[in-house]
Enzyme design. Structure first.
Site, mmCIF file in Angstrom:
data_model
loop_
_atom_site.group_PDB
_atom_site.id
_atom_site.type_symbol
_atom_site.label_atom_id
_atom_site.label_comp_id
_atom_site.label_asym_id
_atom_site.label_seq_id
_atom_site.Cartn_x
_atom_site.Cartn_y
_atom_site.Cartn_z
ATOM 1 N N SER A 134 13.227 -29.238 -4.842
ATOM 2 C CA SER A 134 13.451 -30.601 -4.376
ATOM 3 C C SER A 134 13.109 -31.621 -5.451
ATOM 4 O O SER A 134 13.452 -32.790 -5.305
ATOM 5 C CB SER A 134 12.642 -30.886 -3.104
ATOM 6 O OG SER A 134 11.319 -30.482 -3.261
ATOM 7 N N HIS A 155 19.918 -27.483 -1.864
ATOM 8 C CA HIS A 155 18.663 -28.073 -1.393
ATOM 9 C C HIS A 155 18.682 -28.264 0.124
ATOM 10 O O HIS A 155 19.363 -29.150 0.646
ATOM 11 C CB HIS A 155 18.439 -29.418 -2.108
ATOM 12 C CG HIS A 155 17.161 -30.088 -1.741
ATOM 13 N ND1 HIS A 155 17.022 -31.437 -1.598
ATOM 14 C CD2 HIS A 155 15.934 -29.570 -1.481
ATOM 15 C CE1 HIS A 155 15.781 -31.725 -1.269
ATOM 16 N NE2 HIS A 155 15.106 -30.609 -1.185
ATOM 17 N N GLU A 167 22.011 -30.349 0.309
ATOM 18 C CA GLU A 167 22.552 -31.009 -0.874
ATOM 19 C C GLU A 167 23.010 -29.927 -1.859
ATOM 20 O O GLU A 167 22.218 -29.051 -2.222
ATOM 21 C CB GLU A 167 21.478 -31.882 -1.529
ATOM 22 C CG GLU A 167 21.071 -33.066 -0.676
ATOM 23 C CD GLU A 167 19.933 -33.896 -1.270
ATOM 24 O OE1 GLU A 167 19.876 -35.090 -0.995
ATOM 25 O OE2 GLU A 167 19.085 -33.337 -1.992
ATOM 26 N N ASN A 205 15.892 -37.829 -1.327
ATOM 27 C CA ASN A 205 14.588 -38.268 -1.826
ATOM 28 C C ASN A 205 14.704 -39.498 -2.719
ATOM 29 O O ASN A 205 13.756 -40.258 -2.875
ATOM 30 C CB ASN A 205 13.881 -37.135 -2.567
ATOM 31 C CG ASN A 205 13.316 -36.126 -1.589
ATOM 32 O OD1 ASN A 205 13.117 -36.436 -0.408
ATOM 33 N ND2 ASN A 205 13.080 -34.912 -2.052
#
Ligand code: NAI
Length: 522
Positions: A134, A155, A167, A205
């Site tokens: 991540s 991800h 992702e 993120n």
């Protein structure tokens, strides 16, 4: 690329029953990935450097599947077949017949690079290698490989079976066919794939920086207390968790390092600047729910009740005793909305073009603080407060100047409370709370679109699924209007003189052209 990866076009989306997936690392993420793959009819070879961990993981997945059967969410036969499809691999070398491997080991670049190099000597030449990292660069993990074109990020989010987003990250050398294949594999496993470039934080993120860092900044300025900030953002915009509730849930041991990492990977980009507040609280061990105390206290593991702000005057005080309220007409729509709500609640308004000497004044600024707005409209700042014109029907944020007479502030508070819309008082802030936090979220998403981290549609899809925001950030920008978001940022930039608030070129152009923020680059 040649023919080497031609098979990947059809391998993952066709319902083939001979697909073999390797999962390395049988922790929290590895077991979730194994579960969804096995349920999708894929054979899973599960390896962990601690064989016990892989055996335990398999047991725990089988128990979860049984629970799903008991709750009627999965047919008994499907669950039994899925359990049988998960095979514990005693050695890494047992992964020799995999079509794809997903790595979910410790978040450490050296460990991951070493593992990928080892895997290349074990798996077939056309096997796709993926990492669930991540925070690390997928390109850096792939760099040690002989065939970096078959390496991509894949991800997932925790808990994997419930968070239906993945992702697919294209590193600098990833072959397009490999990314295509992984989007098909994600769909086969019942997840929604989004494509992202290999940039710090990928989509979710990265996009999540605005909410938390701007809320922390607002807190650090003393604009309002933690509970008030959470209440405003949930009540007005519809976020499920306030930023401080979210920080407590994730734990500062996880969130603060992510804030620092993304900020530093972007070479101290001011938009992502972390806060000393979380650094200090992390040092003090105030991690959040997991340590029993974070921004809130959790006696017995449950959050303490959030006390609503006290109303300044007893409910029995007659509204007639309050001064008349004059509302600025600089923002016509918000003026109409607020005036009609107050009139319906029986509040006496001063409808003059200018306020009478004894009236309390409300300004409705965009991107400005109450002080600047009062002075710009030549009002007496002692008798003036500001109300946030955004989401006025859902939540009323009442902002004072440093010299607002507290009796005036309380009188307006009392009048606003009569509308039955929740009211939260705050101190002076350019952009209140909602404007500044929302503008940061939209601006960061705009800049991600500008940098082609992902398509505008994928940015919104990823944020809605991965962060559970009520809308994608670009759709939220469209809802409020790109021009208004730009005005908020311009106001904040002028006030704070901080490049953190400089608007993205994506936002400026689309605001000027009057087109949707979701419109892709031509
Ligand atoms: P975890 O600590 O629960 O599990 C990691 C497992 O990998 C352990 O069982 C460990 O024994 C094993 N392992 C460590 N080094 C190994 C090696 N060299 N070879 C084989 N096995 C090895 O970790 P978790 O939370 O499952 O995370 C795994 C990966 O997924 C990390 O890269 C993490 O950053 C990423 N990730 C984690 C998320 C989360 O919410 N926990 C969300 C998204 C990604």
């Amino acid at each position: 690329m040649g023919k080497r990866y031609l098979w990947v076009d059809t391998m993952f989306d066709a319902k083939r029953d001979d697909l073999v997936l390797g999962v390395v690392g049988a922790g929290l993420m590895g077991r979730g990935i194994a579960q969804i793959a096995a349920l999708a009819g894929i054979e899973v070879l599960l390896f962990d450097q601690r064989q016990d961990a892989a055996v335990d993981a398999r047991k725990s997945v089988v128990q979860t599947l049984d629970m799903l059967v008991n709750k009627g969410r999965c047919a008994a036969e499907a669950a039994a077949a899925a359990g049988e499809r998960i095979i514990v691999a005693p050695q890494l070398s047992d992964l020799g017949r995999c079509h794809c491997v997903i790595e979910a080991i410790v978040e450490d670049l050296a460990a991951k690079t070493a593992l990928f190099q080892q895997l290349e000597s074990i798996v077939p030449a056309d096997c796709v290698l993926t990492t669930n990292t991540s925070s690390l660069s997928v390109s850096a993990i792939a760099a040690g490989c002989q065939h970096p074109e078959r390496v991509a990020g894949f991800h997932f989010f925790s808990p994997v079976p419930l968070m239906k987003l993945v992702e697919v990250i294209e590193a600098a050398l990833t072959a397009p066919a490999v990314a295509e294949a992984l989007t098909a594999l994600a769909r086969r496993m019942g997840h929604t794939p989004v494509r992202a470039q290999d940039t710090p934080g990928f989509i979710v993120n990265h996009a999540g920086r605005g909410y938390i860092t701007e809320a922390l900044r607002t807190l650090s300025e003393g604009v309002a207390e933690v509970a008030a900030l959470d209440r405003i953002l949930k009540g007005a915009v519809g976020f499920r968790l306030g930023p401080f509730e979210l920080l407590d849930l994730t734990g500062l041991d996880v969130s603060h390092p992510v804030m620092e990492s993304i900020y530093n990977q972007y070479y101290q980009e001011p938009r992502y600047r972390p806060s000393v507040i979380t650094r200090q609280r992390l040092s003090a061990g105030l991690l959040g729910r997991k340590s029993g105390r974070g921004f809130y206290r959790y006696p017995d593991g449950k959050p303490e009740a959030d006390a609503a702000p006290e109303r300044p005057l007893a409910a029995s005080t007659p509204l007639i005793a309050l001064p008349k309220i004059w509302i600025s007409r600089c923002n016509g729509i918000a003026h109409e909305q607020l005036a009609s709500r107050l009139e319906a609640a029986g509040v006496a308004l001063d409808n003059g073009a200018q306020p009478a000497a004894e009236s309390a004044c409300i300004v409705l600024p965009v991107g400005q603080d109450a002080t600047t707005a009062a002075l710009a409209e030549q009002l007496d700042p002692k008798r003036t407060v500001a109300v946030d014109p955004l989401f006025i029907e859902r939540h009323l944020t009442l902002m004072s100047t440093p010299v607002t007479d507290s009796a005036i502030r309380d009188a307006v508070w009392r009048a606003l409370a009569a509308t039955d819309i929740a009211v939260t008082p705050i101190r002076d802030s350019a952009g209140f709370v909602v404007q500044r936090v929302v503008a940061m979220i939209v601006n960061i998403a705009c800049d991600m679109a500008q940098q082609a981290v992902a398509t505008p549609a994928d940015i919104d899809r990823a944020v809605t699924l991965g962060l559970a925001y009520p809308q994608g950030p670009l759709a939220l920008g469209d809802l409020l209007g790109a021009e208004r978001i730009l005005a908020i940022l311009d106001g904040m930039y002028a006030f704070y003189r901080d490049p953190r608030y400089r608007p993205s070129p994506w936002l400026i152009r689309r605001a000027r052209l009057g087109v949707s923020l979701l419109m892709p680059a031509s």
